[in-house]
Design a protein around this motif. Structure first.
Motif, PDB file in Angstrom:
ATOM      1  N   GLU A 161     -16.245  -1.277  44.884  1.00 34.03           N
ATOM      2  CA  GLU A 161     -16.568  -2.595  44.934  1.00 34.03           C
ATOM      3  C   GLU A 161     -16.607  -2.427  43.773  1.00 34.03           C
ATOM      4  OE1 GLU A 161     -19.104  -4.272  47.694  1.00 34.03           O
ATOM      5  OE2 GLU A 161     -18.013  -2.590  49.891  1.00 34.03           O
ATOM      6  N   VAL A 162     -16.583  -4.055  42.364  1.00 37.32           N
ATOM      7  CA  VAL A 162     -16.725  -4.151  41.270  1.00 37.32           C
ATOM      8  C   VAL A 162     -16.793  -5.364  41.607  1.00 37.32           C
ATOM      9  CG1 VAL A 162     -16.120  -4.504  38.557  1.00 37.32           C
ATOM     10  CG2 VAL A 162     -15.528  -2.082  40.374  1.00 37.32           C
ATOM     11  N   TYR A 163     -18.671  -6.021  41.034  1.00 32.11           N
ATOM     12  CA  TYR A 163     -18.667  -7.406  41.432  1.00 32.11           C
ATOM     13  C   TYR A 163     -18.681  -7.839  39.965  1.00 32.11           C
ATOM     14  CZ  TYR A 163     -19.192  -6.873  46.359  1.00 32.11           C
ATOM     15  OH  TYR A 163     -19.078  -6.441  47.725  1.00 32.11           O
ATOM     16  N   SER A 164     -18.518  -9.104  39.790  1.00 28.67           N
ATOM     17  CA  SER A 164     -18.647  -9.978  38.789  1.00 28.67           C
ATOM     18  C   SER A 164     -19.139 -11.636  38.691  1.00 28.67           C
ATOM     19  CB  SER A 164     -17.230 -10.075  37.368  1.00 28.67           C
ATOM     20  OG  SER A 164     -16.630 -10.420  37.976  1.00 28.67           O
ATOM     21  N   SER A 165     -19.568 -11.959  38.070  1.00 27.97           N
ATOM     22  CA  SER A 165     -20.027 -13.695  37.745  1.00 27.97           C
ATOM     23  C   SER A 165     -18.580 -14.444  37.724  1.00 27.97           C
ATOM     24  CB  SER A 165     -20.485 -13.998  36.385  1.00 27.97           C
ATOM     25  OG  SER A 165     -21.046 -15.170  36.904  1.00 27.97           O
ATOM     26  N   GLY A 204      -9.701  -4.586  44.231  1.00 30.09           N
ATOM     27  CA  GLY A 204     -11.342  -3.696  44.485  1.00 30.09           C
ATOM     28  C   GLY A 204     -12.766  -4.528  43.162  1.00 30.09           C
ATOM     29  N   SER A 205     -11.957  -5.681  43.034  1.00 29.55           N
ATOM     30  CA  SER A 205     -12.839  -6.512  42.049  1.00 29.55           C
ATOM     31  C   SER A 205     -13.431  -7.857  42.795  1.00 29.55           C
ATOM     32  CB  SER A 205     -12.324  -7.749  40.613  1.00 29.55           C
ATOM     33  OG  SER A 205     -13.392  -8.224  39.814  1.00 29.55           O
ATOM     34  N   TYR A 206     -14.404  -8.285  42.941  1.00 32.84           N
ATOM     35  CA  TYR A 206     -15.142  -9.541  43.374  1.00 32.84           C
ATOM     36  C   TYR A 206     -15.869 -10.600  42.576  1.00 32.84           C
ATOM     37  CZ  TYR A 206     -13.315  -6.005  47.235  1.00 32.84           C
ATOM     38  OH  TYR A 206     -12.981  -5.183  47.622  1.00 32.84           O
ATOM     39  N   LYS A 207     -16.013 -11.947  43.612  1.00 29.95           N
ATOM     40  CA  LYS A 207     -16.548 -12.578  43.444  1.00 29.95           C
ATOM     41  C   LYS A 207     -18.267 -12.460  44.604  1.00 29.95           C
ATOM     42  CE  LYS A 207     -14.336 -13.970  38.689  1.00 29.95           C
ATOM     43  NZ  LYS A 207     -14.985 -13.072  37.803  1.00 29.95           N
TER      44      LYS A 207
END
Length: 630
Positions: free
Chosen positions: A489-493, A528-531
């Motif tokens: 999991e890749v978390y960004s703002s 795969g990308s989460y906020k």
């Protein structure tokens, strides 16, 4: 009688032969010297013919910094426009610093901070072809700290498009000037139009001179901001001084459509009848600059150089990693405009920021206020200060907090191993990288057991972002969830787009690791990308800190490292060294590489952790515009 000797059918005396040889040597030497003189004369003449002559005007301001012990002088160089097809570039050396300007430049400003110091200046407009470029050399000496000419203004008014005022100047032994040589000029700050005024000496004695000044301003009625300056010869050099007004003891009326810029000691007139915007505050975020002007929407931004050329005219995008983009700006001094309108400010601003190193070069950016306007000063540098970094790599957990434990693996140790690898590989690409920790301890130091507060202590993983002015941050973690989930999991703002995070996701998939499955799919923004976020309005966060936006990043490492733009606030609460959040922050990713409690992920992590780390390196340098090196 001596017998004659014969040689080749004629005879001579040996002494005569020697004399003749000596005369011939002298003649030959004279001939060679004459030729050399003639050739050098021709060469000198050709050089004179082929050498340019560019007249350069130098001016030094009075000390601009009113604080004792903090001097600031502005050195200004100006010259007539050069023929673009005849010149390559302009090179300016000031002591040991060199500046290279485009051949279109007609002026250059640089700040000098050392008082009582000689600055050696060399100016050279470099020619194309076989022509020579003459160097112009001079030496300028700055004044003593906080040394300035004391001045006061009275009877300031505008009548029939003429600016009128009385000006009193105190004389000093250290700064000698000729009253009859003082010149006043009013400047259209944006368009750099200049109009000189008429000066009359009303009275003069050993201590003071009183002048009456009249400057016509009818031709400048479309100028948003007017700045008043005077030029005088002091200690054999031209000194350019802002005319100052003591508003605390003077009330000026009758300015006919103009008003004095509030809070400014310099005499700056703002045209109230022309449209403009007002600066509220700013934020450096990663490699972008965000400006707040209140309620008005910002649609475009413009950067205008000293020659009034619009160098940048771009859409202003609100995303955290958007706004005014700084990394690709060329060297120069730029007036900042928004929506094609000037931006007024009465605050004293001078804040520096560094972009990351790319191919050994970084943009050094200074946001400054001057003459009521906002400026961006951009310089290319080959190194950044020792305590400034490009990227911060954060090995999650550490010390008393080991994180996830599975089999023989502990998250804190595995994250540290991975982080050291990523940091080393990013340094291979010329980036300046720092690790929040290099041992199995809390970054704030051994014994800091309060996991909720230690990130904000000195050298804590959040505090380091602000201490070291990092532009980007990667926080590395490993996950667990009842053995039922697997993948990364890749978390960004929430304030950013998915550019960086989606690149990392794609690279991890190409390296053989899959994103987590759909069983836990909330907050997904792309594969795969989460906020991950929470609603701020009505929450306990709003009660303690207030809400700028409806939603906030849930993960503190993302929210609290982004500065005011991401509504970080806890640093102020937990760290006594901070009374406010700095005007800058980093773009942060948090990556969960695998679920250690899942047997499949456990085995794959042991076998493939390095290739996954390399995937993050590849995606990151490509996102930053740095060529990837295997």
């Amino acid at each position: 009688m001596a017998m004659k000797k014969k040689y080749r059918s004629y005879s001579y005396y040996p002494s005569q032969r020697k004399k003749k040889i000596k005369i011939n040597k002298v003649r030959f030497t004279l001939f060679i010297l004459s030729c050399l003189l003639i050739l050098s004369g021709i060469g000198f003449g050709l050089k004179l013919i082929l050498t340019d002559k560019v007249d350069v005007s130098l001016a030094l301001t009075d000390d601009l910094n009113p604080k004792e012990g903090e001097s600031l002088y502005r050195l200004s160089l100006s010259w007539e426009p050069l023929k673009k097809d005849a010149y390559k570039e302009i090179q300016i050396n000031i002591n040991d610093k060199s500046y290279v300007l485009d051949n279109t430049a007609t002026g250059f400003d640089v700040d000098l901070s050392a008082p009582n110091t000689d600055y050696k200046i060399t100016f050279q407009a470099r020619r194309k072809g076989l022509f020579f470029s003459k160097k112009v050399k001079d030496v300028i000496r700055t004044f003593a700290d906080n040394e300035r000419i004391e001045q006061s203004i009275a009877d300031l008014k505008i009548k029939d498009h003429v600016l009128l005022f009385s000006h009193a100047l105190k004389k000093t032994k250290e700064m000698k000037f000729d009253s009859e040589e003082i010149r006043y000029e009013i400047i259209d700050v944006i368009n750099q139009s200049v109009i000189e005024g008429d000066v009359t000496i009303k009275s003069e004695d050993r201590e003071e001179v009183n002048l009456q000044v009249e400057i016509p301003i009818e031709k400048l009625v479309q100028a948003p901001v007017l700045a008043l300056r005077m030029r005088m010869e002091i200690n054999n050099h031209t000194l350019s001084i802002p005319v100052q007004v003591n508003k605390g003891s003077q009330v000026f009326k009758g300015l006919d459509g103009y008003e004095l810029l509030p809070q400014s000691d310099n005499l700056i007139l703002v045209n109230k009848d022309l449209p403009h915007l007002n600066y509220k505050n700013h934020q450096f975020y990663a490699e972008s600059l965000h400006l707040n002007i209140g309620t008005t929407d910002i649609l475009t931004y413009q950067l205008v150089d000293a020659s009034r050329n619009i160098i940048v005219d771009e859409a202003y995008l609100e995303g955290g990693n958007k706004a005014i983009e700084l990394a690709d700006l060329k060297e120069g001094n730029y007036v900042v405009k928004l929506n094609d309108l000037p931006l007024y400010t009465d605050e004293v601003l001078s804040e520096q920021w560094y972009c990351i190193l790319r191919n050994g070069v970084a943009n050094h950016v200074t946001l400054k206020s001057e003459n009521g306007l906002l400026y961006l000063i951009v310089r290319s540098v080959k190194e950044v200060p020792e305590d400034v970094y490009d990227i911060l790599i954060d090995p999650g957990h550490g010390g008393l907090d080991g994180g996830t434990v599975a089999g023989e693996l502990t998250e804190a140790n595995e994250a540290l191993k991975l982080s050291k690898y990523i940091a080393s590989r990013l340094e291979d690409h010329g980036l300046k990288v720092k690790l929040t920790r290099t041992e199995d301890v809390d970054p704030a130091g051994p014994g800091k057991s309060d996991y909720g507060k230690s990130p904000f202590y000195d050298e804590g993983r959040v505090e380091q972002v602000y201490r070291y002015q990092t532009k980007y941050m990667i926080s590395n973690h490993l996950n667990s969830f009842n053995e039922s989930l697997e993948g990364f999991e890749v978390y960004s703002s929430v304030i950013n787009d998915d550019d960086w995070s989606s690149r990392v996701s794609t690279a991890l998939k190409e390296a053989g690791q899959d994103p987590r499955d759909s069983v836990k799919s909330e907050f997904r923004s792309s594969e795969g990308s989460y906020k991950k976020y929470f609603v701020c309005r009505g929450s306990s966060y709003e009660e303690k800190y207030g809400c700028l936006n409806d939603s906030l990043d849930y993960l503190y490492i993302i929210r609290e490292t982004g500065g005011a733009l991401s509504q970080s606030s806890e640093l102020v609460e937990h760290n006594n060294s901070y009374d406010s959040i700095p005007h800058y922050g980093s773009e942060t990713l948090l990556i969960e590489y695998a679920y250690l409690d899942n047997p499949k992920d456990y085995k794959e992590w042991i076998a493939d952790w390095k290739s996954w780390g390399e995937a993050v390196v590849k995606a990151t340098v490509e996102y930053l515009g740095v060529k990837y090196q295997k």
